[in-house]
Design a protein around this motif. Structure first.
Motif, PDB file in Angstrom:
ATOM      1  N   PHE A   1      27.997  -1.773  30.243  1.00 35.94           N
ATOM      2  CA  PHE A   1      29.104  -1.543  29.307  1.00 35.94           C
ATOM      3  C   PHE A   1      29.234  -2.710  28.341  1.00 35.94           C
ATOM      4  N   GLU A   2      29.079  -3.922  28.849  1.00 37.68           N
ATOM      5  CA  GLU A   2      29.134  -5.095  27.976  1.00 37.68           C
ATOM      6  C   GLU A   2      28.024  -5.029  26.925  1.00 37.68           C
TER       7      GLU A   2
ATOM      8  N   ASP B   1      39.515  -1.084  29.136  1.00 41.08           N
ATOM      9  CA  ASP B   1      38.711  -2.301  29.094  1.00 41.08           C
ATOM     10  C   ASP B   1      37.809  -2.354  27.867  1.00 41.08           C
ATOM     11  N   TYR B   2      37.320  -1.179  27.471  1.00 38.97           N
ATOM     12  CA  TYR B   2      36.354  -1.118  26.371  1.00 38.97           C
ATOM     13  C   TYR B   2      36.831  -0.115  25.314  1.00 38.97           C
TER      14      TYR B   2
ATOM     15  N   LYS C   1      23.088   3.483  23.412  1.00 31.78           N
ATOM     16  CA  LYS C   1      24.443   3.216  23.910  1.00 31.78           C
ATOM     17  C   LYS C   1      24.837   4.253  24.962  1.00 31.78           C
TER      18      LYS C   1
ATOM     19  N   GLU D   1      36.457  -0.055  22.260  1.00 37.58           N
ATOM     20  CA  GLU D   1      35.505   0.161  21.164  1.00 37.58           C
ATOM     21  C   GLU D   1      34.449   1.212  21.505  1.00 37.58           C
ATOM     22  N   LEU D   2      34.357   1.593  22.771  1.00 39.15           N
ATOM     23  CA  LEU D   2      33.355   2.567  23.185  1.00 39.15           C
ATOM     24  C   LEU D   2      33.953   3.963  23.257  1.00 39.15           C
TER      25      LEU D   2
ATOM     26  N   LEU E   1      38.194   2.610  32.288  1.00 37.45           N
ATOM     27  CA  LEU E   1      37.220   1.997  31.380  1.00 37.45           C
ATOM     28  C   LEU E   1      37.644   2.033  29.911  1.00 37.45           C
TER      29      LEU E   1
ATOM     30  N   MET F   1      25.698   3.724  29.140  1.00 38.12           N
ATOM     31  CA  MET F   1      26.964   4.125  29.732  1.00 38.12           C
ATOM     32  C   MET F   1      26.817   5.203  30.802  1.00 38.12           C
TER      33      MET F   1
ATOM     34  N   LEU G   1      28.479  -2.572  23.908  1.00 42.85           N
ATOM     35  CA  LEU G   1      29.370  -2.974  22.816  1.00 42.85           C
ATOM     36  C   LEU G   1      28.597  -3.479  21.607  1.00 42.85           C
TER      37      LEU G   1
END
Length: 440
Positions: free
Chosen positions: A147-148, A192-193, A159, A195-196, A189, A163, A151
């Motif tokens: 996941f990191e 936390d993310y 991508k 942008e995804l 999730l 994931m 980004l």
């Protein structure tokens, strides 16, 4: 060189493996006038049914692990040795280990089972098993790191591959892991993310049979499959993954699925130990044992748990490789070993099926008891209670309960840590070991 063990004049029973069966056996034998040597490569007992929660950052590893020595602090006739076992010499009754030779009067093997890849080398190389705490931590690290990396990945296909997760095996482990992943995708999730786009995260569950949870009732299997589909898991029944190169999972139908993560929960095989005759093993790779768990061809070597195949009319292929079977075998073997020492009659083992259960997600579980089958929220609470009571240690029970309550209230966990080994230290240790081995 011999391991440093006291000579007490008592009969020495050596147990290899501190899983459910071995630990239960040692605890029961502590009551008798025998010397027990418990050997394991780890200094802790692992609660395997909750590995998936460690892998999905729901629990800390320490919450489902318990120090072996702490269990036997007050038992003077129990001696714990942490070492790897290399081979058995059944002729002179010796166990060869990394710390030296251990003599035995009776030997009990309870070293469980490992992941079975069915000869598929690429899957063994690139897939992720989940048969230990360390493998669960590795899975957590791998998924979170992907996941990191996603980004900063400009290519949308790459991508999506970072994931997405493919889970192979529709038993309890695969079902529970897939359900937890699906809930994380929805509830956790995205926070936390942000942008995804988690609509692009795909979760596949492959089961070669025509239903998930094949060892449970039709009712449980139907509900389990329905719950997974409601959570958005892409359920592939009657399909198998036959190859995985780290980027694409290939199915037996020729489909190529883009995913960097493949979790292999499709099969297990009995661990083997050098020194036993090939004839002692069955075609399935398990040790053939009689009604008192004595290995075929021996009078002083026993096996319990996943590695033992005890054939009966009801179980022609041996008992299920479950914790309950190992625990019950350990309990009875303790009594039978003492009977053998006294020269008195023994009792044959009869498995008591206490039922099975699996959780798919929040308020979603299936429970099969001998007298009752039910699903849904009540089944979920029953699942939690049973597993909570089975965990060793009051502190661990409390830690698990707190994590579960916090997760239920907040729809969140706070354990999403990427903890990697320090390779410089590991390389230094490896170099030091090579220097020692090279010394004359």
């Amino acid at each position: 060189m011999f391991a440093n063990l006291p000579e007490t004049g008592q009969k020495r029973i050596v147990i290899v493996g501190a899983g459910f069966g071995g630990l239960t056996l040692a605890q029961k034998l502590a009551r008798y006038d025998v010397q027990v040597v418990l050997v394991d490569k780890n200094n802790y007992h692992q609660f395997q049914p909750l590995f998936y929660q460690v892998a999905m950052a729901g629990l800390e590893p320490s919450a489902i692990s318990f120090p072996i020595r702490k269990i036997f602090q007050k038992q003077k006739n129990i001696h714990v040795r942490i070492t790897a076992v290399n081979r058995i010499d059944t002729q002179i009754k010796q166990l060869k280990t990394d710390i030296g030779v251990i003599n035995y009067d009776y030997l009990v093997l309870a070293i469980g089972a490992d992941t079975n890849y069915y000869g598929m080398e690429n899957i063994e190389k690139n897939g992720i098993p989940m048969k230990s705490i360390s493998e669960a931590i590795y899975l957590r690290n791998r998924v979170l790191q992907n996941f990191e990396d996603a980004l900063s990945e400009p290519d949308e296909e790459e991508k999506e591959g970072m994931m997405s997760v493919v889970v192979v095996g529709g038993g309890p482990t695969g079902v529970e892991l897939s359900g937890t992943l699906a809930e994380m995708r929805k509830m956790i999730l995205p926070k936390d993310y942000p942008e995804l786009d988690f609509e692009r995260m795909k979760i596949y569950l492959f089961q070669s049979g025509d239903r998930v949870l094949p060892t449970m009732s039709d009712q449980a299997a139907d509900k389990g499959g329905k719950y997974l589909e409601e959570l958005g898991v892409d359920l592939r029944l009657g399909e198998r993954v036959v190859d995985f190169d780290g980027r694409y999972a290939i199915t037996n139908k020729g489909d190529r699925i883009r995913a960097n993560n493949l979790v292999w929960a499709a099969g297990i095989k009995s661990n083997r130990i050098e020194g036993l005759a090939d004839e002692a093993y069955s075609r399935s790779g398990r040790l053939q044992v009689d009604g008192i768990s004595c290995v075929q061809g021996y009078t002083d070597v026993f096996a319990i748990g996943d590695m033992a195949e005890m054939v009966s009319e009801e179980y022609p292929r041996g008992h299920p490789q479950l914790a309950q079977a190992a625990i019950q075998q350990g309990e009875l073997l303790a009594e039978n070993l003492f009977q053998l020492i006294k020269g008195e009659p023994t009792e044959n083992f009869e498995y008591k099926d206490l039922g099975s259960m699996a959780t798919i997600g929040r308020n979603l579980a299936v429970v099969d008891l001998p007298f009752w089958r039910f699903q849904g929220a009540f089944a979920w609470y029953v699942w939690m209670f049973v597993h909570l009571m089975a965990i060793l240690g009051a502190k661990n029970k409390l830690m698990v309960l707190i994590n579960w309550v916090w997760s239920y209230i907040t729809y969140d966990q706070s354990l999403r840590l990427i903890i990697k080994p320090n390779w410089r230290i590991l390389n230094r240790k490896s170099e030091k070991k090579e220097e020692i081995e090279a010394e004359p």
